[in-house]
Design a protein around this motif. Structure first.
Motif, PDB file in Angstrom:
ATOM      1  N   GLY A  19      42.311  38.941  29.004  1.00 54.57           N
ATOM      2  CA  GLY A  19      42.459  40.064  29.914  1.00 54.57           C
ATOM      3  C   GLY A  19      41.217  40.911  30.125  1.00 54.57           C
ATOM      4  O   GLY A  19      41.277  41.918  30.831  1.00 54.57           O
ATOM      5  N   TYR A  50      40.819  34.460  42.519  1.00 56.38           N
ATOM      6  CA  TYR A  50      40.402  33.717  41.335  1.00 56.38           C
ATOM      7  C   TYR A  50      38.875  33.675  41.285  1.00 56.38           C
ATOM      8  O   TYR A  50      38.199  33.686  42.316  1.00 56.38           O
ATOM      9  CB  TYR A  50      40.922  32.285  41.370  1.00 56.38           C
ATOM     10  CG  TYR A  50      42.414  32.146  41.142  1.00 56.38           C
ATOM     11  CD1 TYR A  50      42.945  32.132  39.852  1.00 56.38           C
ATOM     12  CD2 TYR A  50      43.288  32.014  42.208  1.00 56.38           C
ATOM     13  CE1 TYR A  50      44.308  31.993  39.640  1.00 56.38           C
ATOM     14  CE2 TYR A  50      44.653  31.875  42.012  1.00 56.38           C
ATOM     15  CZ  TYR A  50      45.150  31.865  40.730  1.00 56.38           C
ATOM     16  OH  TYR A  50      46.510  31.723  40.525  1.00 56.38           O
ATOM     17  N   TYR A  69      39.152  33.763  35.928  1.00 54.88           N
ATOM     18  CA  TYR A  69      39.583  35.155  36.086  1.00 54.88           C
ATOM     19  C   TYR A  69      40.553  35.243  37.255  1.00 54.88           C
ATOM     20  O   TYR A  69      40.382  34.564  38.277  1.00 54.88           O
ATOM     21  CB  TYR A  69      38.389  36.064  36.337  1.00 54.88           C
ATOM     22  CG  TYR A  69      37.515  36.271  35.120  1.00 54.88           C
ATOM     23  CD1 TYR A  69      37.604  37.437  34.353  1.00 54.88           C
ATOM     24  CD2 TYR A  69      36.603  35.303  34.728  1.00 54.88           C
ATOM     25  CE1 TYR A  69      36.803  37.622  33.236  1.00 54.88           C
ATOM     26  CE2 TYR A  69      35.804  35.481  33.603  1.00 54.88           C
ATOM     27  CZ  TYR A  69      35.910  36.640  32.868  1.00 54.88           C
ATOM     28  OH  TYR A  69      35.121  36.824  31.759  1.00 54.88           O
ATOM     29  N   LEU A  70      41.554  36.088  37.116  1.00 60.09           N
ATOM     30  CA  LEU A  70      42.523  36.336  38.172  1.00 60.09           C
ATOM     31  C   LEU A  70      42.551  37.825  38.461  1.00 60.09           C
ATOM     32  O   LEU A  70      42.831  38.643  37.567  1.00 60.09           O
ATOM     33  CB  LEU A  70      43.920  35.845  37.756  1.00 60.09           C
ATOM     34  CG  LEU A  70      45.068  36.164  38.715  1.00 60.09           C
ATOM     35  CD1 LEU A  70      44.811  35.588  40.098  1.00 60.09           C
ATOM     36  CD2 LEU A  70      46.398  35.660  38.155  1.00 60.09           C
ATOM     37  N   HIS A  75      41.789  35.224  32.682  1.00 60.57           N
ATOM     38  CA  HIS A  75      43.108  34.612  32.778  1.00 60.57           C
ATOM     39  C   HIS A  75      43.238  33.376  31.891  1.00 60.57           C
ATOM     40  O   HIS A  75      44.300  33.117  31.316  1.00 60.57           O
ATOM     41  CB  HIS A  75      43.373  34.228  34.240  1.00 60.57           C
ATOM     42  CG  HIS A  75      44.724  33.637  34.483  1.00 60.57           C
ATOM     43  ND1 HIS A  75      45.893  34.354  34.331  1.00 60.57           N
ATOM     44  CD2 HIS A  75      45.103  32.376  34.868  1.00 60.57           C
ATOM     45  CE1 HIS A  75      46.926  33.581  34.615  1.00 60.57           C
ATOM     46  NE2 HIS A  75      46.471  32.376  34.922  1.00 60.57           N
TER      47      HIS A  75
END
Length: 217
Positions: A19, A50, A69-70, A75
């Motif tokens: 996170g 993304y 990454y989201l 992520h």
């Protein structure tokens, strides 16, 4: 069959993220980091952003890691080659000795789309050169290929001379081969540096050939 097994293995290597926020790309990271983006629409019509972040210097651990990454948060992560499940398909990441040779979004029906490089990254700057000066970009691409072909030819000549040097070995069947090109140690070093630069330029465009770019490594 083998390709499907390798794909499943790559998916199984994916670990959940922690996170943490995605750090902005800095100019001094151009040779050590790659950052690509993929905007997608969720089922409810919301845009999902993304990002794939690859730190090339992570090879000190014995392998390169890719981070997904989201919406700006970590992520998932996986060692490369990586296959990340995302909305509507997967993101596939593969690395070479000089950068990335694949960073594509593959839909469930098999369509493939390259991710968009971050504008601040070396890949993004190379893509901008291609858009703004296509003729210069093509010349640079041709020059890289020519350099690698010359480097490969020189390597083959030197190897042929080495393996036929021993009169008790292969030379007794095919004869002794003497390379028509005799480079000094300094010249060989220059050739090596130029071929590395050529392969790096190709990696910025995710161009890869096992014989040209693999041999340069």
């Amino acid at each position: 069959m083998f390709k499907e097994w390798r794909h499943r293995r790559a998916v199984q290597r994916v670990k959940p993220g922690d996170g943490r926020p995605l750090k902005r790309f800095r100019w001094w990271q151009m040779l050590t980091r790659a950052l690509f983006h993929l905007p997608l629409m969720n089922d409810d019509g919301r845009q999902m952003d993304y990002a794939v972040d690859v730190r090339h210097q992570s090879q000190k651990d014995g392998h390169v890691k890719a981070h997904l990454y989201l919406d700006g948060r970590h992520h998932a992560e996986s060692r490369v080659p990586a296959v990340f499940p995302v909305q509507g398909g997967t993101v596939e990441v593969r690395a070479s000795n000089f950068g990335l040779k694949r960073c594509h979004y593959v839909t469930a029906d098999g369509a493939e789309f390259p991710l968009v490089p971050d504008p601040a990254s070396a890949e993004g700057r190379r893509a901008r050169l291609d858009r703004s000066h296509p003729a210069v970009s093509r010349c640079l691409g041709y020059l890289s290929m020519i350099v690698l072909l010359i480097g490969l030819a020189l390597l083959i000549l030197q190897l042929a001379e080495q393996i036929t040097r021993d009169p008790q070995g292969l030379a007794q069947y095919v004869g002794t081969f003497v390379s028509p090109v005799d480079l000094s140690a300094g010249a060989n070093a220059v050739v090596g540096l130029v071929t590395v630069a050529a392969s790096t330029e190709r990696a910025l465009r995710m161009r890869y050939h096992w014989l040209l770019d693999g041999g340069a490594g």
